[in-house]
Motif scaffolding. Structure first.
Motif, PDB file in Angstrom:
ATOM      1  N   GLY A  42     -19.134 -15.548 -46.020  1.00 26.91           N
ATOM      2  CA  GLY A  42     -17.993 -15.345 -45.131  1.00 26.91           C
ATOM      3  C   GLY A  42     -17.324 -16.661 -44.804  1.00 26.91           C
ATOM      4  O   GLY A  42     -17.626 -17.701 -45.391  1.00 26.91           O
ATOM      5  N   HIS A  57     -18.788 -11.243 -44.517  1.00 30.24           N
ATOM      6  CA  HIS A  57     -18.408 -10.140 -45.388  1.00 30.24           C
ATOM      7  C   HIS A  57     -18.931  -8.838 -44.779  1.00 30.24           C
ATOM      8  O   HIS A  57     -19.993  -8.816 -44.136  1.00 30.24           O
ATOM      9  N   HIS A  64     -19.170 -11.237 -53.862  1.00 28.26           N
ATOM     10  CA  HIS A  64     -18.825  -9.902 -53.374  1.00 28.26           C
ATOM     11  C   HIS A  64     -17.334  -9.860 -53.049  1.00 28.26           C
ATOM     12  O   HIS A  64     -16.670  -8.855 -53.279  1.00 28.26           O
ATOM     13  N   GLY A  65     -16.813 -10.983 -52.524  1.00 34.41           N
ATOM     14  CA  GLY A  65     -15.385 -11.144 -52.312  1.00 34.41           C
ATOM     15  C   GLY A  65     -14.855 -12.173 -53.294  1.00 34.41           C
ATOM     16  O   GLY A  65     -15.444 -12.440 -54.334  1.00 34.41           O
ATOM     17  N   ASN A 114      -7.200  -6.509 -49.182  1.00 31.44           N
ATOM     18  CA  ASN A 114      -8.435  -5.732 -49.321  1.00 31.44           C
ATOM     19  C   ASN A 114      -8.198  -4.266 -49.671  1.00 31.44           C
ATOM     20  O   ASN A 114      -9.088  -3.602 -50.209  1.00 31.44           O
ATOM     21  N   SER A 145     -12.629  -9.229 -57.276  1.00 26.67           N
ATOM     22  CA  SER A 145     -13.862  -9.485 -56.521  1.00 26.67           C
ATOM     23  C   SER A 145     -14.999  -8.639 -57.070  1.00 26.67           C
ATOM     24  O   SER A 145     -14.773  -7.643 -57.770  1.00 26.67           O
ATOM     25  N   GLN A 202     -17.067  -6.677 -55.374  1.00 20.76           N
ATOM     26  CA  GLN A 202     -17.064  -5.330 -54.802  1.00 20.76           C
ATOM     27  C   GLN A 202     -16.037  -4.438 -55.473  1.00 20.76           C
ATOM     28  O   GLN A 202     -16.272  -3.252 -55.711  1.00 20.76           O
TER      29      GLN A 202
END
Length: 370
Positions: A147, A159, A214-215, A243, A249, A251
């Motif tokens: 994060g 995150h 993940h991001g 997002n 990313s 995810q």
């Protein structure tokens, strides 16, 4: 008696050069540090007396004395690093030369920082026994946090997958679960640091590191140093990818694969997938690469780096596919002959995060820091 943490700027400069470019002769260090020959000789002698440097004898076969280039004394210290995945932790141990001595994935049931720290401490103790390393050699544990920092770097805009890391003093919470000094950084910045000290960035003084975890985030190295910005968040490029829309990313990749019938929920699941035999993966790589290419073009023109390094959690074979689509003769080519930054895949690959985290204590204690 001085300790490693007492090193002055000149000593840190010399160690940094030897770390990245060693074995290296004393006569080659001066021009790279703006230090006189006499100063380099004195500094290297003192660093050797402290047990941080040693000489490596080279014989050319001719007459005369052999050359004695300097190298980091690898067993002088070790440090550990912790990097996050949705299924647990990656924990690694490196020595002062940067060699990765051990690493492993650790499942963690609870998501509180103190539980993470305790699980990491247990695995680090196991590594020390396995490698025959006294635990007092461990100078610290670096945590690459998932994060971005809020305000004073004590809080994290974590995150969404890591809600337990939204406390008021993360460093203190981690410190409560481990008996070694704790160092924290966001995951993209720590990976950029690892790449600077141990990867393809060793000889590149200005580069932007695009981190696909993940991001999607970034880290920035300027004049050989990790540039953190006013609040520790320099390099956030994820804001360029909303997002609620497709984005490059991890995810997003997992969601896209699952939507198209491919079971994958974490990066380990990607190891045996190939775009040649997995059409959804091929489609995602093409789209994500185009998105990255467009935004990195803008980033490159704003920052003017020598290079852009793309890394993070993607397996190396997928990372190479992404880089190949970002970097061609038309990237950053506006038709006016402006220099183009080189684009590289991280030489550390998926290990960049845990290696970068492990580098944090060494960087802070021994090398060029803030």
């Amino acid at each position: 008696m001085q300790t490693a943490s007492d090193l002055n700027l000149s000593e840190r400069k010399v160690l940094d050069i030897i770390w990245r470019l060693g074995p290296i002769a004393r006569t080659d260090i001066g021009p790279l540090t703006s230090l006189s020959t006499m100063s380099v000789s004195r500094i290297t002698r003192e660093l050797a007396d402290r047990g941080l440097l040693s000489e490596e004898v080279h014989r050319s076969g001719g007459r005369g004395q052999p050359s004695r280039p300097l190298i980091i004394k690898s067993d002088a210290a070790c440090s550990a690093g912790v990097y996050f995945s949705s299924r647990g932790l990656q924990v690694g141990l490196i020595d002062l030369s940067g060699q990765l001595l051990a690493h492993d994935s650790v499942a963690v049931e609870a998501s509180r920082p103190i539980d993470v720290a305790r699980a990491a401490a247990e695995r680090i103790s196991y590594f020390c026994k396995q490698e025959g390393i006294p635990e007092e050699k461990i100078v610290g544990v670096g945590f690459a946090l998932p994060g971005d920092f809020i305000a004073d770097r004590k809080r994290l805009n974590a995150h969404a997958m890591f809600p337990g890391f939204r406390g008021n003093d993360l460093e203190a919470e981690l410190q409560a679960g481990i008996n070694k000094p704790v160092y924290v950084e966001n995951d993209a910045a720590s990976a950029a640091l690892g790449e600077r000290l141990l990867g393809v960035g060793q000889t590149i003084n200005h580069f932007f590191f695009a981190h696909i975890g993940h991001g999607i985030g970034g880290g920035l190295v300027l004049d050989g140093r990790l540039y953190r910005g006013a609040r520790g968040n320099a390099g956030i490029i994820g804001v360029q990818f909303p997002n609620d829309q497709p984005r490059p990313s991890g995810q997003d990749l997992f969601a896209f694969l699952q939507k198209n019938g491919v079971e994958a929920s974490d990066f380990e699941d990607l190891e045996f997938l190939r775009p040649q035999t997995c059409p959804p993966l091929k489609t995602w790589i093409a789209r994500a690469s185009a998105q990255l290419r467009e935004r990195l073009w803008i980033t490159a023109r704003i920052l003017d780096p020598n290079a852009i390094i793309i890394g993070g959690r993607l397996p190396f074979h997928i990372l190479q596919e992404v880089v190949a689509r970002v970097d061609d003769e038309t990237f950053c080519n506006e038709g006016v002959d402006l220099p183009r930054p080189k684009v590289f895949a991280s030489s550390l690959g998926p290990l960049a995060g845990v290696v970068g985290a492990a580098v944090l204590p060494l960087y802070s204690r021994y090398f060029i820091s803030d």
